[in-house]
Write an enzyme that holds these catalytic residues in place. Sequence first.
Site, mmCIF file in Angstrom:
data_model
loop_
_atom_site.group_PDB
_atom_site.id
_atom_site.type_symbol
_atom_site.label_atom_id
_atom_site.label_comp_id
_atom_site.label_asym_id
_atom_site.label_seq_id
_atom_site.Cartn_x
_atom_site.Cartn_y
_atom_site.Cartn_z
ATOM 1 N N HIS A 28 0.926 -1.085 0.245
ATOM 2 C CA HIS A 28 0.152 0.081 -0.288
ATOM 3 C C HIS A 28 1.117 0.576 -0.247
ATOM 4 O O HIS A 28 1.669 1.398 0.911
ATOM 5 C CB HIS A 28 -0.623 -0.064 1.097
ATOM 6 C CG HIS A 28 -1.631 0.797 1.382
ATOM 7 N ND1 HIS A 28 -1.665 2.347 1.676
ATOM 8 C CD2 HIS A 28 -3.443 1.122 0.942
ATOM 9 C CE1 HIS A 28 -2.840 3.476 1.388
ATOM 10 N NE2 HIS A 28 -3.861 2.269 1.035
ATOM 11 N N GLY A 64 -10.979 3.088 1.515
ATOM 12 C CA GLY A 64 -11.027 2.879 2.292
ATOM 13 C C GLY A 64 -11.411 3.609 2.919
ATOM 14 O O GLY A 64 -12.272 3.358 4.267
ATOM 15 N N GLY A 65 -11.183 4.986 3.463
ATOM 16 C CA GLY A 65 -12.035 6.381 4.500
ATOM 17 C C GLY A 65 -14.166 5.897 4.445
ATOM 18 O O GLY A 65 -14.522 5.453 5.624
ATOM 19 N N GLU A 71 -3.989 1.977 -7.854
ATOM 20 C CA GLU A 71 -4.532 3.253 -6.283
ATOM 21 C C GLU A 71 -3.547 4.495 -6.905
ATOM 22 O O GLU A 71 -2.288 4.420 -5.968
ATOM 23 C CB GLU A 71 -4.655 2.313 -5.113
ATOM 24 C CG GLU A 71 -5.451 1.408 -4.732
ATOM 25 C CD GLU A 71 -4.917 1.997 -2.830
ATOM 26 O OE1 GLU A 71 -5.862 1.087 -3.076
ATOM 27 O OE2 GLU A 71 -4.747 1.657 -2.313
#
Length: 266
Positions: free
Chosen positions: A101, A244-245, A173
């Site tokens: 990541h 994610g968030g 990403e």
Amino acid sequence: MKNKPFLLAANWKMNPLTIKEAERIARSLEQGIGGMKKKDFNQKIELVVCPPAVFLGCFLQGKYYKLGIQNIHWESRGAYTGETATRMAEDLGCKYVILGHSERRKYFGETDQIINLKLRGTLKGSLQPIVCVGETKDERDKNQTTKVIKSQLERIFDKVSILALPRITIAYEPVWAISTMEGANGADNPDDVMGIIILIRKVITEMFRSDVTERVRIIYGGSVNAKNVDNFLNLDILDGFLVGGASISTFDFLPIIRKVYESRQI
Ligand code: PGA
């Protein structure tokens, strides 16, 4: 990659702060999905929750989700203070691991070589790796995106067996789109994302010279939310999302799940 269900991986990062809260989120996710009354849910969507590693032992795999770990060490055991071995994650019920990541690159000095070691270490066990690649804003502004993605893939997949490919997911990403409002701009330009997905498949196909690369899932991550998810769902070459968030609150995540579910045909 049409034969597998759409992968929805929830990266909770270093949230929430208590076991109680983690269990509450997991429970409300299960209830929310159960409430949708979609019997074919698991055929259409493979949902993977990646909580902080210390909470992994606290909640079992759910009816609608599998467990993943956010990071792993490349050695199988030994004197590596603070690290987690693949076998430990497997023992806690994990099925997936996120590798490389961009936050691990940025804050913990992970390089393509380290990610390569982690990938090869993981493949000795049974976890399914989700390998992240993506360019920074600076690299994008300098028109280096293609070069960067190609070199990340070449280094990360060095000496990886072709037999392992069907187990691997690649997450595109773009670093500039993670956890920022700029992600919304990326989402407004799904053509850009589509171009990179095509590039990723082309690069790995050239590296391995085999059609088996068709079985590698390629997913997108970077501020995916309920408002922009439709833009990506129009890209039928996309095999999933790394969220994610928006995955830490069921209020935000369930609408994404619902939209993905409704967009999938089996
Ligand atoms: P984000 O995170 O959805 O909050 O941008 C994605 C990720 O970091 O994997």
